[in-house]
Design a protein around this motif. Structure first.
Motif, PDB file in Angstrom:
ATOM      1  N   LYS A 157      13.507  -2.139   6.239  1.00 37.30           N
ATOM      2  CA  LYS A 157      13.355  -1.608   7.200  1.00 37.30           C
ATOM      3  C   LYS A 157      13.160  -2.180   8.414  1.00 37.30           C
ATOM      4  O   LYS A 157      12.939  -1.661   9.369  1.00 37.30           O
ATOM      5  CB  LYS A 157      12.559  -0.203   6.793  1.00 37.30           C
ATOM      6  CG  LYS A 157      13.124   0.706   6.010  1.00 37.30           C
ATOM      7  CD  LYS A 157      12.198   2.124   5.881  1.00 37.30           C
ATOM      8  CE  LYS A 157      12.782   3.010   4.622  1.00 37.30           C
ATOM      9  NZ  LYS A 157      12.539   2.165   3.133  1.00 37.30           N
ATOM     10  N   LEU A 169      -0.751  -1.714   6.296  1.00 37.13           N
ATOM     11  CA  LEU A 169       0.168  -1.506   7.743  1.00 37.13           C
ATOM     12  C   LEU A 169      -0.780  -1.930   8.692  1.00 37.13           C
ATOM     13  O   LEU A 169      -0.254  -2.287   9.758  1.00 37.13           O
ATOM     14  CB  LEU A 169      -0.034  -0.165   7.468  1.00 37.13           C
ATOM     15  CG  LEU A 169       0.916   0.355   6.155  1.00 37.13           C
ATOM     16  CD1 LEU A 169       1.184   1.894   5.945  1.00 37.13           C
ATOM     17  CD2 LEU A 169       2.708  -0.132   6.477  1.00 37.13           C
ATOM     18  N   LEU A 170      -2.016  -1.971   8.643  1.00 37.92           N
ATOM     19  CA  LEU A 170      -2.898  -2.288   9.535  1.00 37.92           C
ATOM     20  C   LEU A 170      -2.719  -3.838  10.185  1.00 37.92           C
ATOM     21  O   LEU A 170      -2.694  -4.594  11.156  1.00 37.92           O
ATOM     22  CB  LEU A 170      -4.136  -2.034   9.637  1.00 37.92           C
ATOM     23  CG  LEU A 170      -5.145  -1.736  10.980  1.00 37.92           C
ATOM     24  CD1 LEU A 170      -4.572  -1.282  12.071  1.00 37.92           C
ATOM     25  CD2 LEU A 170      -6.605  -1.387  10.471  1.00 37.92           C
ATOM     26  N   SER A 206       7.051  -1.947   6.006  1.00 37.37           N
ATOM     27  CA  SER A 206       6.157  -0.870   5.577  1.00 37.37           C
ATOM     28  C   SER A 206       6.085  -1.052   3.930  1.00 37.37           C
ATOM     29  O   SER A 206       6.007  -2.332   3.611  1.00 37.37           O
ATOM     30  CB  SER A 206       7.174   0.501   5.854  1.00 37.37           C
ATOM     31  OG  SER A 206       8.495  -0.142   5.091  1.00 37.37           O
ATOM     32  N   LEU A 207       5.359  -0.216   3.478  1.00 36.77           N
ATOM     33  CA  LEU A 207       4.873  -0.044   2.056  1.00 36.77           C
ATOM     34  C   LEU A 207       6.254   0.488   1.243  1.00 36.77           C
ATOM     35  O   LEU A 207       6.814   1.286   1.813  1.00 36.77           O
ATOM     36  CB  LEU A 207       3.609   0.388   1.662  1.00 36.77           C
ATOM     37  CG  LEU A 207       2.392   0.020   2.177  1.00 36.77           C
ATOM     38  CD1 LEU A 207       1.375   0.805   2.076  1.00 36.77           C
ATOM     39  CD2 LEU A 207       2.364  -1.538   1.901  1.00 36.77           C
ATOM     40  N   LEU A 208       6.493   0.185   0.210  1.00 34.18           N
ATOM     41  CA  LEU A 208       7.583   0.644  -0.632  1.00 34.18           C
ATOM     42  C   LEU A 208       7.615   2.134  -1.081  1.00 34.18           C
ATOM     43  O   LEU A 208       6.431   2.570  -1.330  1.00 34.18           O
ATOM     44  CB  LEU A 208       7.670  -0.215  -2.208  1.00 34.18           C
ATOM     45  CG  LEU A 208       8.318  -1.722  -1.946  1.00 34.18           C
ATOM     46  CD1 LEU A 208       8.117  -2.369  -3.364  1.00 34.18           C
ATOM     47  CD2 LEU A 208       9.645  -1.887  -1.773  1.00 34.18           C
ATOM     48  N   PRO A 209       8.582   2.740  -0.841  1.00 31.17           N
ATOM     49  CA  PRO A 209       8.759   4.231  -1.050  1.00 31.17           C
ATOM     50  C   PRO A 209       8.077   4.546  -2.321  1.00 31.17           C
ATOM     51  O   PRO A 209       8.441   3.936  -3.288  1.00 31.17           O
ATOM     52  CB  PRO A 209      10.345   4.421  -1.040  1.00 31.17           C
ATOM     53  CG  PRO A 209      10.972   3.482  -0.365  1.00 31.17           C
ATOM     54  CD  PRO A 209      10.171   2.097  -0.555  1.00 31.17           C
ATOM     55  N   ARG A 232       0.064  -5.347  11.747  1.00 35.15           N
ATOM     56  CA  ARG A 232       0.408  -5.113  13.210  1.00 35.15           C
ATOM     57  C   ARG A 232      -0.756  -5.890  13.793  1.00 35.15           C
ATOM     58  O   ARG A 232      -0.523  -6.696  14.829  1.00 35.15           O
ATOM     59  CB  ARG A 232      -0.140  -3.583  13.309  1.00 35.15           C
ATOM     60  CG  ARG A 232       0.950  -2.731  12.898  1.00 35.15           C
ATOM     61  CD  ARG A 232       2.080  -2.247  13.837  1.00 35.15           C
ATOM     62  NE  ARG A 232       3.035  -1.397  12.954  1.00 35.15           N
ATOM     63  CZ  ARG A 232       3.919  -0.810  13.531  1.00 35.15           C
ATOM     64  NH1 ARG A 232       4.107  -1.134  15.170  1.00 35.15           N
ATOM     65  NH2 ARG A 232       4.883  -0.386  12.925  1.00 35.15           N
ATOM     66  N   LEU A 233      -1.884  -6.147  13.248  1.00 32.56           N
ATOM     67  CA  LEU A 233      -2.854  -6.991  13.862  1.00 32.56           C
ATOM     68  C   LEU A 233      -2.324  -8.551  13.783  1.00 32.56           C
ATOM     69  O   LEU A 233      -2.814  -9.173  14.651  1.00 32.56           O
ATOM     70  CB  LEU A 233      -4.228  -6.999  13.087  1.00 32.56           C
ATOM     71  CG  LEU A 233      -4.855  -5.572  13.339  1.00 32.56           C
ATOM     72  CD1 LEU A 233      -6.157  -5.436  12.361  1.00 32.56           C
ATOM     73  CD2 LEU A 233      -5.377  -5.511  14.778  1.00 32.56           C
ATOM     74  N   ASN A 273       2.842   4.099  -1.997  1.00 34.87           N
ATOM     75  CA  ASN A 273       2.138   4.271  -0.830  1.00 34.87           C
ATOM     76  C   ASN A 273       1.242   5.796  -0.590  1.00 34.87           C
ATOM     77  O   ASN A 273       1.874   6.784  -1.396  1.00 34.87           O
ATOM     78  CB  ASN A 273       2.814   4.213   0.420  1.00 34.87           C
ATOM     79  CG  ASN A 273       4.008   4.775   0.747  1.00 34.87           C
ATOM     80  OD1 ASN A 273       3.696   6.011   1.184  1.00 34.87           O
ATOM     81  ND2 ASN A 273       4.995   4.493   0.448  1.00 34.87           N
ATOM     82  N   ASN A 274       0.535   6.019   0.038  1.00 34.22           N
ATOM     83  CA  ASN A 274      -0.187   7.025   0.377  1.00 34.22           C
ATOM     84  C   ASN A 274      -0.872   8.064  -0.859  1.00 34.22           C
ATOM     85  O   ASN A 274      -2.209   7.971  -0.912  1.00 34.22           O
ATOM     86  CB  ASN A 274       0.730   7.963   1.051  1.00 34.22           C
ATOM     87  CG  ASN A 274       0.020   9.263   1.947  1.00 34.22           C
ATOM     88  OD1 ASN A 274      -1.130   9.057   2.266  1.00 34.22           O
ATOM     89  ND2 ASN A 274       0.855  10.282   1.974  1.00 34.22           N
ATOM     90  N   ALA A 300      -3.000   0.230   2.068  1.00 37.88           N
ATOM     91  CA  ALA A 300      -2.740   0.830   3.312  1.00 37.88           C
ATOM     92  C   ALA A 300      -3.397  -0.002   4.215  1.00 37.88           C
ATOM     93  O   ALA A 300      -2.632  -0.008   5.318  1.00 37.88           O
ATOM     94  CB  ALA A 300      -3.274   2.349   3.398  1.00 37.88           C
ATOM     95  N   ALA A 301      -4.406  -0.650   3.841  1.00 34.26           N
ATOM     96  CA  ALA A 301      -4.678  -1.611   4.987  1.00 34.26           C
ATOM     97  C   ALA A 301      -3.774  -2.695   5.463  1.00 34.26           C
ATOM     98  O   ALA A 301      -3.827  -3.172   6.497  1.00 34.26           O
ATOM     99  CB  ALA A 301      -6.083  -2.162   4.343  1.00 34.26           C
ATOM    100  N   ARG A 304      -4.905   2.578  -3.292  1.00 37.61           N
ATOM    101  CA  ARG A 304      -3.922   3.198  -2.007  1.00 37.61           C
ATOM    102  C   ARG A 304      -4.584   2.887  -0.660  1.00 37.61           C
ATOM    103  O   ARG A 304      -4.043   2.512   0.318  1.00 37.61           O
ATOM    104  CB  ARG A 304      -4.442   4.836  -2.193  1.00 37.61           C
ATOM    105  CG  ARG A 304      -3.530   5.302  -3.474  1.00 37.61           C
ATOM    106  CD  ARG A 304      -3.661   6.721  -3.781  1.00 37.61           C
ATOM    107  NE  ARG A 304      -3.663   7.155  -4.975  1.00 37.61           N
ATOM    108  CZ  ARG A 304      -3.563   8.546  -5.422  1.00 37.61           C
ATOM    109  NH1 ARG A 304      -4.216   9.340  -4.674  1.00 37.61           N
ATOM    110  NH2 ARG A 304      -3.341   8.621  -6.664  1.00 37.61           N
ATOM    111  N   ALA A 305      -5.871   2.782  -0.809  1.00 38.68           N
ATOM    112  CA  ALA A 305      -6.666   2.356   0.427  1.00 38.68           C
ATOM    113  C   ALA A 305      -6.530   0.892   1.160  1.00 38.68           C
ATOM    114  O   ALA A 305      -6.104   0.523   2.030  1.00 38.68           O
ATOM    115  CB  ALA A 305      -7.998   2.839   0.390  1.00 38.68           C
TER     116      ALA A 305
END
Lengths: 230, 230
Positions: free
Chosen positions: A112, A210-211, A117-120, A214-215, A123-124, A207-208, A203-204
């Protein structure tokens, strides 16, 4: 200890060299040993070919996924996230059963655009760590080290006196304790190892990413990590 | 400055008191002013009723969503994530147009048990910050302050000499610069404010919550935050 790394990319190589230096017996698993050693192509990041790196790091044992997993007392998943379950199936559930399986991979989705991003579905409310645990119920999956650049995994002291954090998630407390000892050997201090609980903690940790991505852009370096202030 | 806070929960109250203390003119928006002031029920966390808090904080102006948004030069979304777009619609697109709309809310989903996840469709490849920007294209949405307990939002110096991080994401650079000045008033130093780029950076800042909720459990405190080590 006999440590087997599934995957031959930059992360796998970085860990393999370090574990060898620490005196462990190191195995690396690949799909096809002959092909892997025959190829002289650089990877997409311009890193040397595996065969070139392999010659420069004598003492590491390249094997098939299956042979490598069979040898290891601890197995490390260092494949791409989208291929992890398939590669570990080739390694063989019976060769993973009863063993610690360290998962340091992220299920990154580059389809994408950038940043990934994370694979569908991974994630979450789910994670790659959990998916691997579900696929290999006999393995003792410990998610760790996935929240940083591989150079820091094996050399936390490179920045901030080594005082930054690494997470552990897994269902088996004894396995997490053993992984902590291995992390200590890499330079990680106990006070910087944070237990996020069972494998759903992945999961946590995932998820890091995604941050992180960007960082990585905002700070213009991969040699960074988080510290907890409290 | 005239600052309007949409939402009357703990986060909204914490910010309202602080902005009042700093000398700003503070408006708070609620669905029904009369009902809000008539209720004496404590909230689910055992906090005092809004009316009790309101009496103890004279100088804050409780209005309808619409009247509050109309008054504010800067509007702050402090509603629950699942209600944010609906509440902001009641505030009125025309009352938000051309204004900075600070979004510090997380789209938490408690329906799948604890710890919460993020709402379906508002994570990974989307975010509440983006959803609000799409719903109110005339507003200048700046996502910030969503990665911490509200006590730290208004008093970063409470831990670690205030040296921990806060992110900003938004499409309008001038608006982010203005929000930085406001954050400076709350005690945030420029070197700890990290610009994650356009409003899609909210995906990263909101993903941090998945880590935050687990750390909240592991550390047994909400008074923590991240510092970047590099």
């Amino acid at each position: 200890m006999k440590i087997s790394i599934i995957g031959t990319g930059t992360v796998g190589r970085t860990l393999a060299s370090k574990f060898l230096e620490l005196g462990h017996e190191v195995f690396m698993g690949t799909r096809n040993v002959k092909e892997k050693l025959a190829s002289s192509a650089k990877d997409s990041y311009g890193n040397p070919s595996f065969s070139e790196w392999y010659k420069a790091n004598p003492g590491i044992n390249l094997k098939t996924f299956e042979e490598a997993a069979l040898q290891g007392e601890i197995v490390i998943n260092a494949t791409h996230g989208e291929n992890s379950v398939a590669a570990l199936k080739l390694a063989g559930a019976k060769n993973l059963s009863g063993k610690i399986l360290i998962d340091l991979t992220n299920a990154l989705d580059f389809s994408k655009g950038m940043p990934p991003s994370l694979l569908p579905g991974l994630n979450n409310t789910n994670s790659l760590g959990e998916e691997i645990q579900k696929a290999f119920p006999g393995a003792k999956v410990v998610k760790t080290l996935n929240t940083m650049w591989c150079g820091l995994m094996v050399n936390p002291g490179m920045i901030g006196g080594g005082n930054h954090i690494n997470f552990l998630s897994g269902n088996d407390q004894e396995s997490k304790n053993r992984v902590k000892k291995l992390l200590n050997q890499l330079g990680w201090k106990d006070e910087n190892l944070i237990d996020l609980g069972d494998i759903t903690g992945a999961r946590a940790a995932e998820a890091a990413l995604l941050l992180w991505v960007r960082l990585n852009g905002a700070l213009n370096t991969g040699a960074f990590n988080f510290r907890i202030v409290r």
